[in-house]
Scaffold this motif. Structure first.
Motif, short mmCIF file in Angstrom:
data_model
loop_
_atom_site.label_atom_id
_atom_site.label_comp_id
_atom_site.label_asym_id
_atom_site.label_seq_id
_atom_site.Cartn_x
_atom_site.Cartn_y
_atom_site.Cartn_z
N LEU A 231 14.99 77.09 7.26
CA LEU A 231 16.43 77.08 6.95
C LEU A 231 16.88 78.48 6.56
CD1 LEU A 231 16.63 73.76 4.89
CD2 LEU A 231 17.41 74.13 7.23
N PRO A 232 18.07 78.90 6.97
CA PRO A 232 18.50 80.28 6.74
C PRO A 232 18.91 80.58 5.29
CG PRO A 232 20.22 79.06 7.88
CD PRO A 232 19.04 78.15 7.79
N ARG A 233 19.46 79.58 4.60
CA ARG A 233 20.01 79.83 3.26
C ARG A 233 19.09 79.28 2.18
NH1 ARG A 233 25.43 76.84 3.84
NH2 ARG A 233 25.36 77.03 1.56
N LYS A 234 19.02 80.04 1.06
CA LYS A 234 18.15 79.65 -0.04
C LYS A 234 18.62 78.36 -0.70
CE LYS A 234 16.13 81.38 -4.33
NZ LYS A 234 16.06 82.49 -5.31
N ASP A 235 19.93 78.22 -0.89
CA ASP A 235 20.43 77.01 -1.54
C ASP A 235 20.18 75.77 -0.69
OD1 ASP A 235 22.19 77.88 0.39
OD2 ASP A 235 23.97 77.13 -0.64
N ALA A 236 20.21 75.93 0.63
CA ALA A 236 19.90 74.81 1.53
C ALA A 236 18.43 74.42 1.42
CB ALA A 236 20.24 75.18 2.97
N LYS A 237 17.56 75.42 1.28
CA LYS A 237 16.13 75.14 1.11
C LYS A 237 15.88 74.36 -0.17
CE LYS A 237 14.56 79.33 3.52
NZ LYS A 237 13.83 80.62 3.40
N ILE A 238 16.52 74.81 -1.26
CA ILE A 238 16.32 74.15 -2.55
C ILE A 238 16.85 72.72 -2.52
CG2 ILE A 238 16.98 74.19 -4.99
CD1 ILE A 238 17.04 77.26 -4.78
N LYS A 239 18.03 72.55 -1.94
CA LYS A 239 18.64 71.22 -1.87
C LYS A 239 17.80 70.28 -1.02
CE LYS A 239 22.93 68.82 -0.69
NZ LYS A 239 24.32 68.96 -0.15
N THR A 240 17.31 70.76 0.12
CA THR A 240 16.50 69.92 1.01
C THR A 240 15.17 69.56 0.35
OG1 THR A 240 17.48 71.04 2.92
CG2 THR A 240 15.50 69.75 3.31
N PHE A 241 14.55 70.55 -0.30
CA PHE A 241 13.29 70.29 -0.98
C PHE A 241 13.49 69.29 -2.14
CE2 PHE A 241 9.91 71.20 -4.07
CZ PHE A 241 8.79 71.05 -3.25
#
Length: 315
Positions: A231-241
């Motif tokens: 995923l390109p964005r850090k906040d998207a990674k955190i939310k998905t995880f």
């Protein structure tokens, strides 16, 4: 020993559960945390079942699997703890032979069922993250139902040889089981026969089923982590995880104590018996208590529904 004498012990009417050997004097004190865990597990798992039933937005694969886990936890906990508490409180240690075999079957059956549910939940998270657009078409209600039936059948069939074999052995050593519940190996060790088939089958089941399930979960999460890191964005990674964090915590709470107990039982010859028995209880009793707490704390939807429930009752 003569053949006639051996036959007299083939099906003893009762066994004696020793409780936690070496800690008999503290049984009453040990019963306090055990009883507390039972109360928390009952309240937590019934609350999960109630919330999912009442909230239509929770009628999806993740919450259906969560309900399966809650039911499995309730059955597993209730199979073990009432008799254990009776031993601790009233020193009533006798258990019928048939009841002992039944308890043994349900304990090991639902341990396998629970492991299968964790795999199904990992698969649900894999599909939701790696194939989000196809999640609703892959995990339909019909598919979830079939997965649930397959999990139950797998546990029921694979554990069936346990009581069947245990019922065949002649028991002519002692009727005292050095345990607080009818654990498979603890029971068959009392037989005055070659029990290698029971021992090997139990060991094979532990390696193939638990090991296979852990491998399946690991493969699912390797794919999940690859998708998250892409995923390109850090906040998207955190939310998905974050959508996987509850399940990961449940996996750790379920597998780590079991592995520790298995290793100490097989290789910890110098570890006191009371530690083996105490930890054998803990690894079966603690996860059912922790599962609803973990999902209640880590899942915002359940948190919000709980807050609404308590707010409505207080007004």
């Amino acid at each position: 020993m003569s053949h006639s004498n051996t036959n007299n012990f083939t099906n003893p009417s009762t066994f004696i559960l020793q409780g936690i050997p070496g800690l008999e004097a503290t049984h009453l004190w040990i019963s306090i945390p055990f009883c507390t865990m039972y109360a928390i597990a009952l309240l937590g798992n019934f609350t999960i079942l109630y919330i999912v039933k009442m909230e239509s937005s929770f009628h999806g694969p993740m919450y259906y699997f969560l309900c399966m886990l809650a039911i499995s936890d309730l059955v597993l906990f209730t199979t073990i703890l009432p008799k254990t508490l009776i031993i601790f409180w009233f020193n009533s240690r006798e258990i019928d032979f048939s009841a002992c075999l039944t308890q043994m079957y349900f304990i090991h059956c639902f341990s396998v069922v629970e492991s299968g549910i964790l795999v199904a939940m990992a698969f649900d998270r894999y599909v939701a993250i790696c194939h989000p657009l196809r999640h609703s078409t892959i995990l339909t209600n019909s598919v979830v139902y079939k997965i649930g039936v397959a999990i139950i059948l797998r546990g029921s069939i694979l554990v069936l040889p346990y009581p069947f074999l245990a019922n065949q052995w002649p028991y002519c050593k002692t009727k005292i089981i050095p345990h607080s519940y009818c654990e498979h190996i603890a029971l068959v060790k009392l037989a005055c026969a070659d029990i290698r088939i029971s021992s090997y089958y139990g060991l094979s089941l532990a390696f193939l089923v638990t090991g296979g399930d852990m491998f399946s979960v690991a493969v699912s999460y390797i794919q999940i982590l690859r998708a998250i890191f892409s995923l390109p964005r850090k906040d998207a990674k955190i939310k998905t995880f974050g959508t996987c964090s509850s399940h990961l915590c449940v996996i750790l709470a379920s597998y780590i104590p079991g592995l520790f107990s298995f290793i100490t039982h097989r290789f910890g010859q110098n570890v006191p018996l009371y530690f083996h028995i105490l930890f054998a209880n803990i690894y079966l009793l603690v996860p059912p208590m922790l599962h609803p707490i973990i999902y209640g704390v880590r899942t915002k939807q359940i948190q919000n529904r709980l807050l609404q429930l308590f707010t409505r009752k207080s007004t």
